[in-house]
Each structure stands twice: as structure tokens, then as C-alpha cells.
Design an enzyme around this catalytic site. Structure first.
Site, PDB file in Angstrom:
ATOM      1  CD  GLU A  59      -1.597  -2.453   1.403  1.00 43.36           C
ATOM      2  OE1 GLU A  59      -0.669  -2.662   2.197  1.00 43.36           O
ATOM      3  OE2 GLU A  59      -2.160  -3.365   0.769  1.00 43.36           O
ATOM      4  CB  ILE A  83      10.745 -11.007   6.695  1.00 40.87           C
ATOM      5  CG1 ILE A  83      11.099  -9.690   7.402  1.00 40.87           C
ATOM      6  CG2 ILE A  83      11.621 -12.165   7.190  1.00 40.87           C
ATOM      7  CD1 ILE A  83      11.004  -9.720   8.899  1.00 40.87           C
ATOM      8  CG  HIS A  89       1.952 -12.468  -1.359  1.00 38.93           C
ATOM      9  ND1 HIS A  89       1.693 -12.822  -0.075  1.00 38.93           N
ATOM     10  CD2 HIS A  89       1.437 -11.229  -1.519  1.00 38.93           C
ATOM     11  CE1 HIS A  89       1.029 -11.851   0.517  1.00 38.93           C
ATOM     12  NE2 HIS A  89       0.875 -10.861  -0.331  1.00 38.93           N
TER      13      HIS A  89
HETATM   14  N1  INI Z   1       3.752  -6.699   3.631  1.00 38.82           N
HETATM   15  C1  INI Z   1       4.932  -6.247   4.083  1.00 38.82           C
HETATM   16  O1  INI Z   1       5.050  -5.057   4.371  1.00 38.82           O
HETATM   17  N2  INI Z   1       5.973  -7.100   4.250  1.00 38.82           N
HETATM   18  C2  INI Z   1       5.886  -8.416   3.946  1.00 38.82           C
HETATM   19  O2  INI Z   1       6.876  -9.160   4.126  1.00 38.82           O
HETATM   20  C3  INI Z   1       4.665  -8.910   3.450  1.00 38.82           C
HETATM   21  N3  INI Z   1       4.540 -10.303   3.084  1.00 38.82           N
HETATM   22  O3  INI Z   1       5.549 -11.008   3.054  1.00 38.82           O
HETATM   23  O4  INI Z   1       3.440 -10.785   2.835  1.00 38.82           O
HETATM   24  C4  INI Z   1       3.582  -8.013   3.305  1.00 38.82           C
HETATM   25  N4  INI Z   1       2.387  -8.432   2.867  1.00 38.82           N
HETATM   26  C5  INI Z   1       1.200  -7.623   2.964  1.00 38.82           C
HETATM   27  C6  INI Z   1       1.011  -6.708   1.781  1.00 38.82           C
HETATM   28  O5  INI Z   1       1.936  -5.637   1.803  1.00 38.82           O
HETATM   29  C7  INI Z   1      -0.385  -6.099   1.772  1.00 38.82           C
HETATM   30  O6  INI Z   1      -0.559  -5.285   2.898  1.00 38.82           O
HETATM   31  C8  INI Z   1      -1.478  -7.145   1.761  1.00 38.82           C
HETATM   32  O7  INI Z   1      -1.242  -8.056   0.713  1.00 38.82           O
HETATM   33  C9  INI Z   1      -2.849  -6.489   1.546  1.00 38.82           C
HETATM   34  O8  INI Z   1      -2.905  -5.863   0.334  1.00 38.82           O
END
Ligand code: INI
Length: 155
Positions: A59, A83, A89
Site C-alpha cells: 500500500e 521478510i 508472496h
Molecule cells: N507486507 C509487508 O510489508 N511485508 C511483507 O513481508 C509482506 N509479506 O511477506 O506478505 C507483506 N504483505 C502484505 C502486503 O503488503 C499487503 O498489505 C497485503 O497483501 C494487503 O494488500
């Protein structure tokens, strides 16, 4: 002798937005501390720093775009932590956030700096968020001051 342009590290009078993701907040709040510390220690006024929280890294680009479009800021600093292995994903998240932030910067013409940690594990992320390998948030904020001043120098 060629003309040489450099941005100095004097933050007084500059305005910054810091976008920080809450996902992996153990790490990202350390990045925020680092960024705030860097801005204040380079003379930025506390009132000239706006902090905006997003749910995750994905976001960040949209929020950075909105902040860049507001024309209120000299630079935007983006902070987050991906991480690997945290979720399937994570690779997608890492590449999309990097691509998105670069696009916002080029499209807006504003410095939009990345302080996004991409780490293999939590230990590695900690090292980059204020331990052995410094603090990526601090570094991104210093670079934001330099780029904001460099753009002013070229005006
Ligand atoms: N968001 C992160 O900031 N870091 C991560 O490692 C991460 N992983 O690995 O999933 C992550 N996922 C959430 C993503 O940014 C969104 O907020 C979510 O998919 C909703 O749109």
C-alpha cells in the site's frame, strides 16, 4: 572548470512525509525511529514531518503518490520490511513495492526514497534496522534531505 551540483544535508525549512508500513512493525517502527532521528538531527523541524501508516508495503506506493501529488513536501521517505519466507508472496511484495516507489518518484518529479528492507529472515532484518548494519530508515531520510536540496540547487 565544470559546474558541480550537490545537495547539502541541511534540513531546516524542508518538509517531509514518511510513509511506514505496519506489517513487520517490530522492524518498521525501528526504521521510523531512525528516519525521524536523521531528519531532526539534520535540522528538520518536528512540525515539518508528517508520518503516514499503511497496512503493508504493497500500500506504500499509492500513499506515496497521494503525498507527492499534494505538493506539500520536499521529499517522501518510504519505510517497510519484507521478510522472505514470511508468506509465499513476499517476492511479489518486494518487487512491486520497489517498482511502485520508483514509478511514483519519476512520475511526480519528487524525491521518493526507499527505506524498504528485504531480508531473508528476521535476524537479517534486525541487523538493518538499527543493529550491526545500521538503520535503513536513517539512511533513506539522509538521502531524502540530500535529494531535496539537490533539486533546489538545480532550480
Ligand atoms: N507486507 C509487508 O510489508 N511485508 C511483507 O513481508 C509482506 N509479506 O511477506 O506478505 C507483506 N504483505 C502484505 C502486503 O503488503 C499487503 O498489505 C497485503 O497483501 C494487503 O494488500
Amino acid at each position: 572548470m565544470a559546474n558541480r551540483y550537490e545537495g547539502d544535508l541541511i534540513g531546516k525549512g524542508l518538509k517531509f512525509a514518511v510513509v511506514v508500513s505496519r506489517f513487520n512493525d517490530l522492524i518498521t517502527m525501528k526504521l521510523l525511529e531512525g528516519a525521524r532521528d536523521a531528519l531532526l538531527r539534520h535540522g528538520v523541524n518536528e512540525d515539518d514531518i508528517d508520518v503516514v501508516l499503511t497496512p503493508g508495503c504493497l500500500e506504500i506506493p499509492l500513499m506515496a503518490k497521494r503525498l507527492a501529488q499534494s505538493t506539500k513536501y520536499d521529499a517522501v521517505v518510504c519505510l517497510g520490511a519484507v521478510i522472505r519466507g514470511g508468506t509465499p508472496h513476499s517476492e511479489y511484495v518486494a518487487s512491486e513495492v520497489n517498482r511502485g516507489i520508483s514509478k511514483v518518484s519519476l512520475d511526480s518529479g519528487l524525491p521518493v526514497l526507499q527505506g524498504i528492507i528485504t531480508a531473508d529472515n528476521l535476524e537479517q532484518a534486525i541487523q538493518r534496522a538499527g543493529a550491526k548494519e545500521g538503520n535503513r530508515g536513517f539512511a533513506a531520510a539522509v538521502n531524502a534531505i540530500e535529494m531535496a536540496n539537490l533539486l533546489k540547487a538545480l532550480q
